[in-house]
Design a protein around this motif. Structure first.
Motif, PDB file in Angstrom:
ATOM      1  N   CYS B  15       0.831  -1.198   0.000  1.00  0.00           N
ATOM      2  CA  CYS B  15       0.000   0.000   0.000  1.00  0.00           C
ATOM      3  C   CYS B  15       0.867   1.250   0.000  1.00  0.00           C
ATOM      4  CB  CYS B  15      -0.914   0.008   1.226  1.00  0.00           C
ATOM      5  SG  CYS B  15      -0.003  -0.076   2.770  1.00  0.00           S
ATOM      6  N   PHE B  22      -0.568   2.652   7.982  1.00  0.00           N
ATOM      7  CA  PHE B  22      -1.816   2.381   7.287  1.00  0.00           C
ATOM      8  C   PHE B  22      -2.997   2.434   8.263  1.00  0.00           C
ATOM      9  CE2 PHE B  22      -5.074  -0.403   5.496  1.00  0.00           C
ATOM     10  CZ  PHE B  22      -5.164   0.084   4.187  1.00  0.00           C
ATOM     11  N   VAL B  31      -7.571   6.312   3.957  1.00  0.00           N
ATOM     12  CA  VAL B  31      -7.581   5.119   3.086  1.00  0.00           C
ATOM     13  C   VAL B  31      -8.743   4.228   3.485  1.00  0.00           C
ATOM     14  CG1 VAL B  31      -5.098   5.096   2.639  1.00  0.00           C
ATOM     15  CG2 VAL B  31      -6.015   3.955   4.666  1.00  0.00           C
ATOM     16  N   LYS B  32      -9.013   3.249   2.636  1.00  0.00           N
ATOM     17  CA  LYS B  32     -10.059   2.291   2.971  1.00  0.00           C
ATOM     18  C   LYS B  32      -9.440   0.924   3.191  1.00  0.00           C
ATOM     19  CE  LYS B  32     -13.632   4.683   0.427  1.00  0.00           C
ATOM     20  NZ  LYS B  32     -14.438   4.709  -0.791  1.00  0.00           N
ATOM     21  N   ASP B  34     -10.015  -1.727   1.773  1.00  0.00           N
ATOM     22  CA  ASP B  34      -9.774  -2.402   0.503  1.00  0.00           C
ATOM     23  C   ASP B  34      -8.430  -1.999  -0.111  1.00  0.00           C
ATOM     24  OD1 ASP B  34     -12.169  -3.524   0.918  1.00  0.00           O
ATOM     25  OD2 ASP B  34     -13.267  -2.348  -0.570  1.00  0.00           O
ATOM     26  N   ASP B  35      -7.845  -0.885   0.382  1.00  0.00           N
ATOM     27  CA  ASP B  35      -6.566  -0.441  -0.160  1.00  0.00           C
ATOM     28  C   ASP B  35      -5.398  -1.331   0.267  1.00  0.00           C
ATOM     29  OD1 ASP B  35      -7.949   1.567  -1.303  1.00  0.00           O
ATOM     30  OD2 ASP B  35      -7.480   3.081   0.234  1.00  0.00           O
ATOM     31  N   CYS B  36      -5.645  -2.247   1.149  1.00  0.00           N
ATOM     32  CA  CYS B  36      -4.591  -3.159   1.614  1.00  0.00           C
ATOM     33  C   CYS B  36      -4.746  -4.482   0.862  1.00  0.00           C
ATOM     34  CB  CYS B  36      -4.704  -3.365   3.127  1.00  0.00           C
ATOM     35  SG  CYS B  36      -3.627  -4.638   3.782  1.00  0.00           S
ATOM     36  N   GLU B  59     -18.336   2.307   3.028  1.00  0.00           N
ATOM     37  CA  GLU B  59     -18.142   1.979   1.618  1.00  0.00           C
ATOM     38  C   GLU B  59     -19.400   1.455   0.964  1.00  0.00           C
ATOM     39  OE1 GLU B  59     -14.631  -0.612   2.003  1.00  0.00           O
ATOM     40  OE2 GLU B  59     -14.547   0.685   3.756  1.00  0.00           O
TER      41      GLU B  59
END
Lengths: 554, 154, 129, 435
Positions: B15, B22, B31-32, B34-36, B59
């Motif tokens: 990420c 994070f 960030v969300k 899902d970004d990981c 989301e």
């Protein structure tokens, strides 16, 4: 109905300018009348060769607040306190006052949140009429009104507060001292703005004087100046007096027949000049008749309880390693108080100066009606010291004799010994009876033996006309010590040694004469304030005391 | 740092940052989840779901917010009423810890009735109406002395 | 089975759900026993005493003995017994120097199969003492 | 819907709303469970609705006149009566209680003496700094619960003092630090945030902690490195930092601190510690607040102080008050009584067995509104109203602020109030020719 006639007494009644006339006093249904409605069932007291005077009034005392209970608690472990003050129980206080000829007491410092306790104690305090002053100098709800002049808002709120709590007037005492949460750092200058507030203490003194006159209360604002018994007090007092003078206010009650002419009452005035030089204060009072003061006599008792909000005094007492402990209370953002015990010592120079200050003021202020005799009960003296204090005022010989036992250094430096002025008996009656009644605005019914006044009087077993009050001091003292009759509203409360404490006294209260059309709006704003910042709702301050105890006075 | 617990903690930097960084960004809504990328792997499925639940349903609308008050546990102390930021904004009495007036304000979330806490209007909860970090609000759950308030997504 | 005797500190508390003054009900003595005739101990002590083998705790102090139900509670520190203030805990509390002793007392704790004292027996005990 | 005052505990919340038709209470808003249970007592099956007299070892219903007569007869026979309780009565009733004690040469005390009253007793020796709730709301930045489980004993206390947003504490909970010193992890621990300090002290070791803190206050670094009372050195340091750094700290003294520990006067030590910190402190102050259980725990103290200058333990003889070192415990322990009158309290549930059995040997007159363990042993039971719901009166909050309780509904079957019952007894005693 009950009728009482006091026959052929030598009457002293300064309000009606009667000085030693032989006169009958007629009391029917508790009121003084010129003639009875009918001639049946008349009780008669022969007062021939006896002196008849109105009952005395204490304008400054601390007898029924929560802090008095802390004193009792502290005293419960001190034998001298229990013996000399008899635990300071309400019944004892009432008896002590009655036996010294008093039938009206003003409790001078009550926080609004604690007013219910005072009311409850008042109902337990037999016989005596009483009233309380609310201490509003720290109330946050008046924050804006102290910042800017908002007469309508402040007066509406204050009037409602009196109505709810059944208070009689207002006391100003160490404004916004509660901002200092700690004990050490204290403000030196009254014109400095508060740490957390956008105004200074002097603003509070000024605004409260104005609001009090706008309200049209019987009594003027009742002021204690911070730093008393300390060197700061003199400057502070001067600053306040001149500030109030510059407002050019006149008493809202001056249109009445027996008016109060003052706009500002200074409490226990003896305690502000620690250097013993009262000339400035005396000159100010001689020049400005719209101010008055009570004298705050000190009595050198074995032990004295002390209620104060003055941190400086407490700090100095703690610093002197007092064996007595302090109970400190902070009350609902309305102020801090300290309760402790102390001892005034005849060999202590400062204590002697405080004692002498009262006499200095009493002898040198020209207008007797500007002064009231008080002892700041129980802070400065026991009420039983009144006969002794009387002799000090009436006789320079008695004064000189008293001085023999005081601190030598003090006697050498003080001018009092050279002052040969003596008050007359008539002056003494003004100081203890008529002037307090006038200052409190209750002169129409108390401290007065004229028509329609309450039938409250003392009969002294002494013929004042036949004695020299400056020489026969023992006779004066004895007659005041054992007052033959104390009569309240036509009932004999005390005869010789027997005291009747069954009748109830009344609680005098007043909400002023101020009216404002938008009262509801203002009160809603205040109620919101209470809702946001206080632990109780504003309406919870409402006291539901029985009507049989109350007497409204406007 | 509850969020960090549920990350893979591999520090793979896929990420672009460490897992700890994070997690911080996640908390602030930068960030969300899902970004990981590793988190989307099946072996982290459970952690991923917990994380989503913790973060709320920003989301999507697939899960609905519930605040459950266990009336067996609740003793009506009213801490949730006082601490809830929405209540505080609309009911002045709750600023000083007083019970709000009755009938309740339109936006009021909680009230105490019959010695038990009662949920009134969930739709004004910060987790639904607020933006950014305020959406993470769970003070009522955190401070309940009896652990009676639970924020859930079902 | 071997009898384990351990020194404990007794503390009495008033928890919301075990306040005798509220719970007292003449018609429902059972719920009274359930809510008041209990003692909380740490789960480790619970295991150490092997409490699951026998149902009840026998707690004895200088002042007396009482049998109550033992309940494991993580919030209680090891070596402490916690009892709600009630007529049951009163059996083992006492007076010292004209002051009540009802907290931080040394007690012996033992497991037992004896029955929990019911309310009437305790009341009778008071009457007959 | 009316705003009323809750008499569930000594917090006396005046913000509750009660829906009632004047006969029944339909709903209560704002009150906690403890308060709600108080309202439930009105219709509880536990309620006593008729006077009871013990005949043939069972309690039997009796007429009011008969019960009153029996009460008066019992009192007249008694040489050393004991009156105890009154913490669940209004100040007006407490006043009558004292009047009765005076009339019958009795010994009277309230529940406060074995509870929060001890703190005031010690204040005489070491001074005390008290505070009230508005002060705490607006100024406090440190709340210390010492041996007290506020969340369960006074459920709404933390809500008001810790979670409220005051004038100088606008951010509310965030700016306030909570410290809990307690051996047991109580429900109050759940209200802690990240910066707060939980100190799980070893039971019974509070005194050692206070002593070390006092030394540390005078000379730095007197904390032993192994720690004290189950707390390690860092914990102690943090505690002291918070205490001496707080702008306005308040210590809530709970039951845990009020029991004697190892023959030392724990409360006195605590008060001295607080005074020491306050004298050293430059920024703020530490104050104390007490947490009474019964709603008018402080009332009796104030009534007794203003009437007789004593906080409790009033012993009358021939209309005079006697100096006495005795208290209710020693009186019972030495069996120095021959009849006991309990008003609104349940001593059999609260006192140890050794005292209960001594009480049971002498006749017990109980004035209460609900069934209790004491009732099982009473000779005469006089039912009374529930103060704060069925009758009004004055009470003192835990911080000594007087609050007026309001009457909401009429009592069932015209049951008299505590005040009226005591007055009836007094009047009857007087008309029957004293004792």
């Amino acid at each position: 109905m009950s009728k009482l006639i006091v026959k052929n007494g030598i009457v002293f009644d300064p309000i009606n300018k009667i000085e030693g006339e032989i006169k009958d006093i007629l009391i029917e249904n508790g009121k003084i009348v010129e003639r009875f409605s009918n001639q049946s069932d008349i009780k008669e007291i022969n007062a021939k060769n006896k002196t008849v005077i109105p009952s005395a009034i204490d304008i400054h005392s601390h007898i029924a607040s929560q802090q008095t209970n802390w004193l009792r608690l502290l005293g419960s472990k001190h034998k001298s306190f229990q013996e000399y003050w008899n635990n300071l129980s309400l019944e004892y206080i009432a008896k002590a006052y009655i036996s010294n000829g008093y039938t009206f007491i003003l409790e001078a410092n009550v926080y609004p949140s604690l007013s219910k306790q005072t009311m409850f104690n008042f109902t337990q305090l037999p016989v005596l009429d009483k009233a309380m002053l609310l201490n509003v100098s720290n109330i946050w709800a008046l924050e804006l009104e102290y910042q800017r002049e908002m007469v309508n808002e402040a007066s509406t709120f204050l009037s409602d507060l009196l109505l709810k709590t059944k208070g009689f007037g207002f006391k100003v005492y160490n404004p916004f001292e509660a901002e200092n949460w700690n004990f050490q750092k204290l403000r030196n200058d009254l014109t400095n703005k508060g740490r957390l507030f956008n105004f200074s203490p002097i603003d509070v003194y000024e605004k409260m004087t104005k609001y009090n006159e706008a309200l049209g209360l019987p009594h003027s604002v009742h002021v204690h100046v911070e730093g008393y018994e300390q060197s700061y007090a003199e400057e502070n007092l001067k600053l306040i007096l001149h500030k109030i003078k510059s407002l050019n206010l006149i008493s809202s009650k001056s249109n009445l027949n027996i008016n109060r002419s003052q706009i500002f009452h200074l409490a226990h005035a003896s305690s502000y000049n620690i250097d013993g030089d009262n000339s400035g204060l005396i000159k100010f009072y001689n020049d400005n008749q719209e101010f008055d003061l009570d004298l705050g006599f000190m009595g050198f008792d074995p032990i004295n309880p002390l209620i104060t909000s003055d941190r400086r005094l407490i700090n100095s007492l703690i610093a002197a390693e007092s064996p007595f402990k302090v109970i400190t209370t902070a009350v609902e953002s309305e102020g801090d108080t300290f309760s402790t015990l102390r001892i005034f010592n005849k060999q202590n120079e400062t204590d002697c100066i405080l004692w002498a200050n009262s006499l200095d003021l009493a002898l040198n202020i020209k207008n007797m009606w500007q002064m009231q005799l008080s002892i700041n009960f129980p802070n400065y003296s026991h009420i039983n010291k009144i006969p002794e204090i009387a002799t000090l005022l009436l006789s320079s010989n008695a004064r000189k004799k008293f001085l023999e036992n005081l601190n030598k250094e003090f006697v050498r430096n003080n001018k009092l010994i050279n002052n040969n002025k003596e008050l007359t008996f008539y002056d003494f009656i003004i100081l203890t009876r008529s002037s307090p009644a006038k200052s409190l605005g209750i002169g129409t019914v108390k401290g007065n033996l004229g028509k329609n006044a309450d039938g409250d009087l003392n009969i002294l077993n002494i013929n004042i006309d036949e004695i020299d009050t400056s020489k026969d001091i023992e006779k004066i003292k004895n007659s005041l010590k054992s007052i033959e009759y104390v009569i309240k509203e036509g009932k004999i409360i005390k005869k010789d040694d027997s005291i009747d404490i069954t009748p109830n006294g009344k609680i005098f209260w007043s909400s002023g004469t101020f009216e404002y059309e938008d009262k509801k709006l203002i009160m809603n704003r205040k109620k919101d304030f209470y809702q946001k910042y206080y632990s109780i709702f504003y309406d919870s301050l409402n006291t539901s005391i029985g009507n049989e105890f109350l007497r409204e006075f406007n | 740092m509850e969020l960090y617990k549920y990350l893979p903690k591999t520090n793979c930097k896929l990420c672009g940052k460490t897992c700890m960084a994070f997690a911080l960004d996640l908390l602030q809504g930068k960030v969300k989840a899902d970004d990981c990328p590793p988190l989307l792997e099946p072996k982290y499925k459970k952690q991923y779901e917990t994380l989503k639940e913790l973060l709320g349903s920003e989301e999507g609308v697939e899960k609905e917010l519930r605040i459950n008050v266990d009336t067996d546990l609740c003793d009506g102390c009213g801490i949730c009423v006082t601490i809830c930021p929405v209540n505080a904004r609309y009911c002045p009495p709750s600023l000083s810890g007083k019970a709000p007036d009755y009938p309740p304000e339109k936006h009021q979330l909680f009230q105490v009735k019959g010695g038990k806490c009662e949920l009134l209007e969930l739709k004004y909860c910060r987790r639904i109406e607020a933006e950014g970090r305020e959406r993470e609000c769970r003070v009522c759950e955190t401070y309940c002395p009896r652990e009676a308030v639970k924020i859930e997504y079902v | 089975m071997e009898v384990i005797k351990t020194d404990f500190i007794l503390n009495t508390v008033r928890r919301m759900e075990n306040d005798q003054s509220k719970e007292f009900s003449f018609g429902d003595k059972k719920s009274l026993v359930e809510k008041l005739a209990i003692a909380f101990i740490n789960p480790k002590d619970f295991d150490k005493l092997n409490l699951s083998s026998k149902p009840n705790l026998k707690i004895s102090s200088n002042f007396g003995i009482i049998i109550v139900k033992g309940i494991a509670d993580e919030d209680v520190p090891e070596g402490t017994v916690l009892m709600p203030i009630s007529i049951w805990s009163n059996q083992i509390t006492g007076v010292e120097n004209s002051e009540l002793r009802y907290k931080n007392m040394r007690v012996d704790v033992d497991i037992t199969e004896e029955k929990i004292n019911d309310l009437n027996s305790l009341i009778n005990k008071i009457k007959e003492a | 819907m009316k705003r009323s005052v809750c008499s569930g505990c000594s917090l006396l919340c005046d913000d509750i709303m009660v829906k009632s038709d004047g006969i029944y209470i339909d709903e209560v808003f704002g009150a906690c469970l403890k308060g709600k249970e108080k309202f439930d007592q009105v219709t509880s099956q536990n309620r006593i609705l008729s006077p009871l007299i013990r005949k043939d070892d069972t309690l039997q219903k009796a007429s009011w006149d008969e019960a009153l007569q029996r009460t008066v007869d019992l009192i007249k026979k008694s040489k050393k009566p004991l009156i105890y309780g009154l913490s669940n009565s209004s100040c007006e009733a407490q006043l009558k209680g004292i009047e009765l004690a005076k009339l019958i040469n009795g010994f009277i005390d309230s529940n406060a003496s074995i509870c929060q009253g001890k703190v005031l007793d010690n204040a005489v020796n070491s001074g005390i700094t008290l505070t009230t709730i508005t002060e705490i709301i607006n100024k406090a930045d440190l709340i210390l619960l010492w041996g007290s489980n506020a969340a369960e004993s006074i459920p709404r206390l933390l809500n008001k003092v810790l979670f409220s947003r005051g004038k100088f504490r606008m951010t509310g909970r965030e700016i306030k630090t909570l410290i809990i010193i307690d051996p047991v992890k109580t429900a109050s621990f759940n209200t802690m945030g990240v910066r707060d300090v939980a100190l799980r002290i070893t039971p019974g070791k509070d005194i050692e902690l206070i002593k070390v803190l006092k030394e540390e206050c005078c000379a730095a670094d007197s904390i032993p490195s192994e720690g004290v009372a189950g707390l390690d050195k860092d914990d102690m340091k943090r505690l002291l930092q918070h205490l001496s750094g707080a702008e306005y700290g308040v210590i809530f003294v709970g039951q845990g601190l009020l029991t004697p520990q190892k023959n030392s006067n724990l409360i006195n030590e605590l008060l001295e510690l607080v005074q020491m910190i306050n004298i050293k402190q430059e920024r703020g102050r530490i104050t104390l607040a007490m947490m009474g259980g019964h709603f008018n725990m402080n009332g009796f103290d104030h009534v007794a102080l203003s009437m007789y200058g004593k906080r409790g333990n009033l012993h009358f003889k021939d209309n005079q008050i006697l100096e006495t070192d005795e208290n209710i415990i020693s009186k019972i322990e030495n069996e120095d009584f021959d009849c006991s009158i309990f008003i609104g309290t349940d001593p059999i549930s609260h006192f140890p067995m050794s005292l209960s059995s001594k009480l049971a040997k002498k006749p017990i007159i109980l004035i209460d509104n609900r069934n209790s363990a004491t009732l099982q042993l009473a000779s005469i039971v006089l039912p009374t109203t529930i103060t704060g719901i069925e009758c009004s009166g004055l009470a003192y909050r835990l911080d000594h602020i007087p609050i007026e309780l309001k009457k909401i509904i009429n009592p069932p079957s015209k049951i008299p109030t505590d005040e009226e019952i005591l007055n009836q007894i007094i009047q009857k005693l007087k008309s029957d020719g004293g004792n």
